[in-house]
Design a protein around this motif. Structure first.
Motif, PDB file in Angstrom:
ATOM      1  N   SER A   6       0.829  -1.211   0.000  1.00 34.79           N
ATOM      2  CA  SER A   6       0.000   0.000   0.000  1.00 34.79           C
ATOM      3  C   SER A   6       0.862   1.259   0.000  1.00 34.79           C
ATOM      4  CB  SER A   6      -0.922  -0.004   1.231  1.00 34.79           C
ATOM      5  OG  SER A   6      -0.156  -0.049   2.426  1.00 34.79           O
ATOM      6  N   GLU A   7       2.053   1.211   0.583  1.00 36.66           N
ATOM      7  CA  GLU A   7       2.943   2.358   0.597  1.00 36.66           C
ATOM      8  C   GLU A   7       3.755   2.447  -0.687  1.00 36.66           C
ATOM      9  OE1 GLU A   7       5.349   1.878   4.027  1.00 36.66           O
ATOM     10  OE2 GLU A   7       3.686   2.015   5.453  1.00 36.66           O
ATOM     11  N   ARG A   8       4.176   1.298  -1.217  1.00 37.96           N
ATOM     12  CA  ARG A   8       5.002   1.303  -2.426  1.00 37.96           C
ATOM     13  C   ARG A   8       4.197   1.699  -3.658  1.00 37.96           C
ATOM     14  NH1 ARG A   8       7.453  -4.341  -3.250  1.00 37.96           N
ATOM     15  NH2 ARG A   8       8.355  -3.269  -5.053  1.00 37.96           N
ATOM     16  N   PHE A   9       3.029   1.109  -3.822  1.00 39.39           N
ATOM     17  CA  PHE A   9       2.260   1.289  -5.054  1.00 39.39           C
ATOM     18  C   PHE A   9       1.121   2.285  -4.918  1.00 39.39           C
ATOM     19  CE2 PHE A   9       3.411  -3.412  -5.158  1.00 39.39           C
ATOM     20  CZ  PHE A   9       4.656  -3.152  -5.717  1.00 39.39           C
ATOM     21  N   GLY A  10       0.712   2.627  -3.700  1.00 34.55           N
ATOM     22  CA  GLY A  10      -0.341   3.599  -3.490  1.00 34.55           C
ATOM     23  C   GLY A  10      -1.717   2.977  -3.456  1.00 34.55           C
ATOM     24  N   ARG A  11      -2.300   2.862  -2.275  1.00 31.41           N
ATOM     25  CA  ARG A  11      -3.637   2.292  -2.126  1.00 31.41           C
ATOM     26  C   ARG A  11      -4.689   3.362  -2.386  1.00 31.41           C
ATOM     27  NH1 ARG A  11      -7.533   1.191   2.031  1.00 31.41           N
ATOM     28  NH2 ARG A  11      -8.292  -0.970   1.959  1.00 31.41           N
ATOM     29  N   PRO A  12      -5.649   3.120  -3.273  1.00 31.23           N
ATOM     30  CA  PRO A  12      -6.691   4.126  -3.551  1.00 31.23           C
ATOM     31  C   PRO A  12      -7.509   4.429  -2.301  1.00 31.23           C
ATOM     32  CG  PRO A  12      -6.677   2.405  -5.219  1.00 31.23           C
ATOM     33  CD  PRO A  12      -5.805   1.916  -4.112  1.00 31.23           C
ATOM     34  N   ASP A  13      -8.109   5.613  -2.282  1.00 29.49           N
ATOM     35  CA  ASP A  13      -8.887   6.034  -1.111  1.00 29.49           C
ATOM     36  C   ASP A  13     -10.338   5.570  -1.176  1.00 29.49           C
ATOM     37  OD1 ASP A  13      -6.651   7.343  -0.073  1.00 29.49           O
ATOM     38  OD2 ASP A  13      -7.090   9.156  -1.240  1.00 29.49           O
ATOM     39  N   ALA A  14     -10.916   5.493  -2.359  1.00 27.32           N
ATOM     40  CA  ALA A  14     -12.332   5.129  -2.473  1.00 27.32           C
ATOM     41  C   ALA A  14     -12.637   4.762  -3.913  1.00 27.32           C
ATOM     42  CB  ALA A  14     -13.218   6.294  -2.013  1.00 27.32           C
ATOM     43  N   GLY A  15     -13.885   4.318  -4.134  1.00 29.63           N
ATOM     44  CA  GLY A  15     -14.355   4.047  -5.484  1.00 29.63           C
ATOM     45  C   GLY A  15     -14.024   2.640  -5.962  1.00 29.63           C
ATOM     46  N   TRP A  16     -14.218   2.447  -7.266  1.00 26.95           N
ATOM     47  CA  TRP A  16     -14.007   1.127  -7.847  1.00 26.95           C
ATOM     48  C   TRP A  16     -12.562   0.693  -7.774  1.00 26.95           C
ATOM     49  CZ3 TRP A  16     -10.615   0.546 -11.858  1.00 26.95           C
ATOM     50  CH2 TRP A  16     -10.243   1.710 -12.549  1.00 26.95           C
ATOM     51  N   ARG A  17     -11.646   1.655  -7.776  1.00 13.35           N
ATOM     52  CA  ARG A  17     -10.233   1.286  -7.684  1.00 13.35           C
ATOM     53  C   ARG A  17      -9.906   0.688  -6.317  1.00 13.35           C
ATOM     54  NH1 ARG A  17      -6.657   6.248  -9.267  1.00 13.35           N
ATOM     55  NH2 ARG A  17      -5.033   4.641  -9.215  1.00 13.35           N
ATOM     56  N   LEU A  18     -10.511   1.215  -5.270  1.00 10.51           N
ATOM     57  CA  LEU A  18     -10.299   0.656  -3.936  1.00 10.51           C
ATOM     58  C   LEU A  18     -10.876  -0.744  -3.848  1.00 10.51           C
ATOM     59  CD1 LEU A  18      -9.408   0.862  -1.005  1.00 10.51           C
ATOM     60  CD2 LEU A  18     -11.574   2.006  -0.482  1.00 10.51           C
ATOM     61  N   ARG A  19     -12.063  -0.958  -4.407  1.00 16.18           N
ATOM     62  CA  ARG A  19     -12.658  -2.296  -4.385  1.00 16.18           C
ATOM     63  C   ARG A  19     -11.807  -3.285  -5.178  1.00 16.18           C
ATOM     64  NH1 ARG A  19     -17.327   0.941  -5.100  1.00 16.18           N
ATOM     65  NH2 ARG A  19     -17.340   0.492  -7.352  1.00 16.18           N
ATOM     66  N   LEU A  20     -11.295  -2.838  -6.324  1.00 16.10           N
ATOM     67  CA  LEU A  20     -10.447  -3.714  -7.128  1.00 16.10           C
ATOM     68  C   LEU A  20      -9.123  -3.988  -6.414  1.00 16.10           C
ATOM     69  CD1 LEU A  20     -10.326  -5.161  -9.854  1.00 16.10           C
ATOM     70  CD2 LEU A  20      -9.259  -3.102 -10.824  1.00 16.10           C
ATOM     71  N   TYR A  21      -8.560  -2.974  -5.772  1.00 17.71           N
ATOM     72  CA  TYR A  21      -7.308  -3.149  -5.026  1.00 17.71           C
ATOM     73  C   TYR A  21      -7.492  -4.151  -3.888  1.00 17.71           C
ATOM     74  CZ  TYR A  21      -3.194  -1.976  -2.214  1.00 17.71           C
ATOM     75  OH  TYR A  21      -2.031  -2.042  -1.486  1.00 17.71           O
ATOM     76  N   THR A  22      -8.621  -4.063  -3.193  1.00 19.20           N
ATOM     77  CA  THR A  22      -8.896  -4.980  -2.087  1.00 19.20           C
ATOM     78  C   THR A  22      -8.969  -6.413  -2.566  1.00 19.20           C
ATOM     79  OG1 THR A  22     -10.133  -3.218  -0.958  1.00 19.20           O
ATOM     80  CG2 THR A  22     -10.468  -5.471  -0.185  1.00 19.20           C
ATOM     81  N   ILE A  23      -9.551  -6.629  -3.730  1.00 20.48           N
ATOM     82  CA  ILE A  23      -9.667  -7.991  -4.275  1.00 20.48           C
ATOM     83  C   ILE A  23      -8.309  -8.518  -4.717  1.00 20.48           C
ATOM     84  CG2 ILE A  23     -10.646  -9.361  -6.141  1.00 20.48           C
ATOM     85  CD1 ILE A  23     -13.087  -7.541  -6.062  1.00 20.48           C
ATOM     86  N   ILE A  24      -7.510  -7.682  -5.375  1.00 16.42           N
ATOM     87  CA  ILE A  24      -6.268  -8.148  -5.985  1.00 16.42           C
ATOM     88  C   ILE A  24      -5.123  -8.227  -4.982  1.00 16.42           C
ATOM     89  CG2 ILE A  24      -4.495  -7.589  -7.698  1.00 16.42           C
ATOM     90  CD1 ILE A  24      -6.642  -6.449  -9.460  1.00 16.42           C
TER      91      ILE A  24
END
Length: 290
Positions: A6-24
């Protein structure tokens, strides 16, 4: 200290990108576990197809099937690679990371062979098959023990480096000595050949293509063989000791604090160990309750 994804690549704050990040990137949710299981199956199956396709009899009999399967796997890995780049805030940093390069190597060969059929004149098709086999390295991202091994090797790098310097000095000295003692008439035509003999003898491989013929040479060879037993045990002991010192009793997770984005909190933790914010419920427990 290991830098979190999450620090190296940048975790999104909200939206579909956050949901996709959580899954992947986070495996502590039901969707994340399902994603990892499906992707593991695709990795193993794709490598099995590459291995089977390298057998000439099977390639001639099932060429069309292997081609179709290869394109299915390539499409799946391409979609995964694009999704990983799309859901992080620093896509270039992920693309340059170890797993980012492996993800790219997993899909490029098939496209090279399709868009540049004449490439076979420059690059043998077996090279493309070799690059496809790099998909097996994607397994390391989903097996915890691979990460523990990598951390142990990284922490032991200086000790292993010093040990390798010692081994290089020994084989250089003993190889030179054997060149002087045995000479070209017994196959030791140069110092590099003597060093080659010293390496194969110390590692207890002993191909037998070069052997000492004099009594003093046999004494040196016996010393190198006995020294090889102890030499092989040193790096094993270094890494094993590092494993022991880094053993963690708690089960590691990818549980993330939504305030400071720190990861790795214990299953029973209620508050973030970095910022003190209240943590969301652990997904495994939430799934059991439902």
């Amino acid at each position: 200290m290991q830098v979190r994804d999450s620090e190296r690549f940048g975790r999104p704050d909200a939206g579909w990108r956050l949901r996709l990040y959580t899954i992947i990137f986070e495996a502590d949710t039901r969707a994340g576990r399902l994603f990892d299981i499906v992707l593991l199956g695709f990795i193993v199956a794709s490598v099995a197809v590459v291995i089977a396709d390298s057998i000439e009899s099977m390639h001639a009999r099932h060429k069309t099937l292997f081609t179709v399967l290869e394109w299915i796997f390539t499409a799946a890995f391409t979609a995964e690679y694009i999704a990983r780049l799309a859901c992080v805030r620093r896509p270039l940093r992920y693309a340059r990371s170890f797993y980012g390069v492996i993800d790219l190597l997993a899909v490029l060969p098939t496209y090279f062979a399709f868009f540049a059929p004449g490439m076979s004149a420059l690059i043998d098709v077996r090279v493309l098959r070799l690059l496809r086999a790099f998909r097996i390295f994607k397994l390391a991202e989903y097996v915890e023990e691979f990460g523990a091994l990598g951390e142990a090797l990284y922490s032991s790098r200086r000790k292993i480096f010093v040990f390798m310097i010692f081994v290089m000095l020994v084989v250089m000295v003993m190889g030179t000595l054997m060149y002087v003692v045995e000479g070209p008439q017994h196959g030791y035509t140069s110092i590099p050949v003597g060093v080659y003999w010293a390496i194969t003898t110390m590692t207890t491989v002993g191909f037998g293509d070069i052997t000492p013929h004099t009594d003093f040479g046999r004494v040196i060879a016996s010393t190198m063989m006995l020294l090889g037993w102890g030499t092989l045990a040193v790096p094993t002991g270094i890494v094993s000791a590092e494993f022991t010192s880094r053993r963690i009793l708690r089960v590691p997770t990818t549980r993330t604090c939504h305030e400071c984005l720190s990861e790795g909190h214990a299953q029973a933790a209620k508050f973030c160990c970095d910022c003190g914010s209240k943590l969301p419920p652990y997904q495994h427990e939430a799934a059991d309750v439902r």
